[in-house]
Design an enzyme around this catalytic site. Structure first.
Site, PDB file in Angstrom:
ATOM      1  N   LYS A 173       0.905  -1.212  -0.004  1.00  0.00           N
ATOM      2  CA  LYS A 173      -0.111  -0.067  -0.074  1.00  0.00           C
ATOM      3  C   LYS A 173       0.843   1.286  -0.104  1.00  0.00           C
ATOM      4  CE  LYS A 173      -4.547  -1.801   1.781  1.00  0.00           C
ATOM      5  NZ  LYS A 173      -5.567  -1.943   2.502  1.00  0.00           N
ATOM      6  N   ARG A 211      -3.634  -9.988   5.408  1.00  0.00           N
ATOM      7  CA  ARG A 211      -3.777 -10.187   3.937  1.00  0.00           C
ATOM      8  C   ARG A 211      -2.877  -9.469   2.857  1.00  0.00           C
ATOM      9  NH1 ARG A 211      -6.632  -6.431   0.264  1.00  0.00           N
ATOM     10  NH2 ARG A 211      -8.074  -7.422  -1.225  1.00  0.00           N
TER      11      ARG A 211
END
Length: 404
Positions: free
Chosen positions: A341, A375
């Protein structure tokens, strides 16, 4: 019954404790006296009525602990105040028992405090049933492998849009050690293009039906649309992962409740304005939990996700990462999604394809903080990293050192 936004606030040192008490509005002289008492457990309650604040203060002092309140409580100039209970676990357990017998409607507060203290302890291993495919929680950090079947995902958009490529990637993730596959057919990156429920399901249907026959791990569907979730669950999917925490589509909670499947509720919001960062995030997640509970889900069936990268600045994301352990106060399994991210890219000044090491660092921090699921895109590398972290932090601290 009035709620006070109760949560655990983790203090690692005196500086953090003093900052938290300053934000309450406590008297500076009192802060210096009380801060060290918060290195056991600090439990924050929000908007507590004045008479209840007085009771809590008196009871904590009688137990050898303390309670920080607004400086104007002593002269009765405020109607409500935030309260920081400061004490050891033992003192707080005694407080819980004592206020269960108090007047002024605070019996529920004693019950909630008892549950919160229990949630902060190391959870026992248990089974989470996913429609016949079981997950073992509490023994190690589970790995959720990401499969994006979109043309525009921020990390791997278009690579697995083709059915054959998607199936091959899914099987690769399972082979590398994924405990769950999370399949998304609509990108949720900043500036993404929304797709209709019909198009989303058109992308999902062939891969879901094929994988149900080809892999033996639970399939999670990354969607916030109730119609898509219903079709996926009807086809046989096992988990729903909602990036809006059941709060965008008003029918989503009913759908997951009818099928009785585990649901991941993630914090999300438009914009990055917060009155109190952790407090606001936890309030959102409590609302999601209440929605799920109202439709029959409970306990481990409700998995909370702090929402790294959604509605947060870089600095806010980093603060949430530094306080992951506080999410245990919700009493539900915690999922962490940081893989590749922008928080990592901005911190290290790296492109998406170079963010593996940064992701591994966040995964290890998550494991150390006690999250239950991570995740990730890179399953093999992350599984090895958290396996090492788990070996250190799960049930090991003090077990082989006399006097620990």
């Amino acid at each position: 019954m009035q709620k006070y936004g109760m949560r655990w606030v983790a203090f690692n040192n005196l500086i953090e404790a003093k900052m938290a008490l300053t934000k309450i509005g406590a008297d500076p002289g009192g802060i210096a006296h009380m801060a060290g008492k918060g290195l056991g457990r600090g439990i924050k309650l929000e908007q507590v009525p004045l008479r209840v604040a007085h009771i809590l203060k008196q009871e904590m002092l009688s137990l050898g602990g303390d309670a920080a309140v607004h400086r104007d409580v002593i002269v009765n100039k405020v109607e409500t105040t935030d309260v920081m209970l400061l004490g050891t676990v033992r003192q707080l357990e005694h407080l819980s028992a004592k206020i269960l017998a108090q007047p002024f409607g605070i019996k529920q507060l004693g019950h909630d405090l008892k549950l919160l203290l229990s949630a902060l302890e190391s959870p026992k291993p248990r089974i989470l049933s996913c429609r016949g495919k079981d997950l073992r929680l509490g023994e190690r950090t589970l790995i959720m492998g990401i499969l994006n079947i979109t043309p525009d995902s921020f990390s791997d958009g278009g690579r697995f849009f083709n059915l054959e490529a998607a199936l091959a990637q899914a099987e690769r993730l399972v082979e590398e050690g994924a405990d769950i596959l999370d399949i998304g057919a609509e990108s949720t990156r900043p500036g993404h293009f929304e797709v209709s429920a019909e198009e989303e399901w058109q992308r999902l249907e062939p891969i879901v039906k094929a994988l149900l026959e080809r892999v033996n791990v639970p399939l999670s569907i990354d969607t916030y649309k109730a119609n898509v979730a219903a079709k996926a669950l009807e086809a046989g999917a096992h988990i729903i992962n909602d990036v809006w925490g059941l709060q965008k589509d008003p029918d989503m909670a009913r759908v997951v409740g009818e099928y009785g499947v585990p649901v991941v509720v993630m914090h999300n919001q438009i914009g990055t304005d917060y009155q109190c960062l952790l407090g606001d995030i936890l309030t959102f997640l409590r609302q999601s939990i209440e929605l799920a509970e109202a439709h029959g889900l409970a306990g481990d069936q409700i998995i909370v996700d702090p929402g790294i990268g959604f509605g947060k600045t870089l600095e806010q994301n980093l603060e949430v990462m530094s306080r992951l352990a506080e999410f245990k106060s919700l009493g539900h399994p915690v999922l962490l999604g940081t893989s590749r991210k922008s928080m990592i890219g901005k911190t290290l000044n790296l492109n998406v394809e170079d963010r593996l090491e940064g992701t591994l660092a966040t995964s290890v921090l998550g494991a150390a903080a006690g999250v239950d699921i991570i995740r990730v895109h890179d399953v093999r590398e992350n599984r090895r990293a958290v396996q090492m972290a788990d070996a250190i932090v799960r049930e090991q601290r003090g077990t082989h050192y006399v006097g620990a």
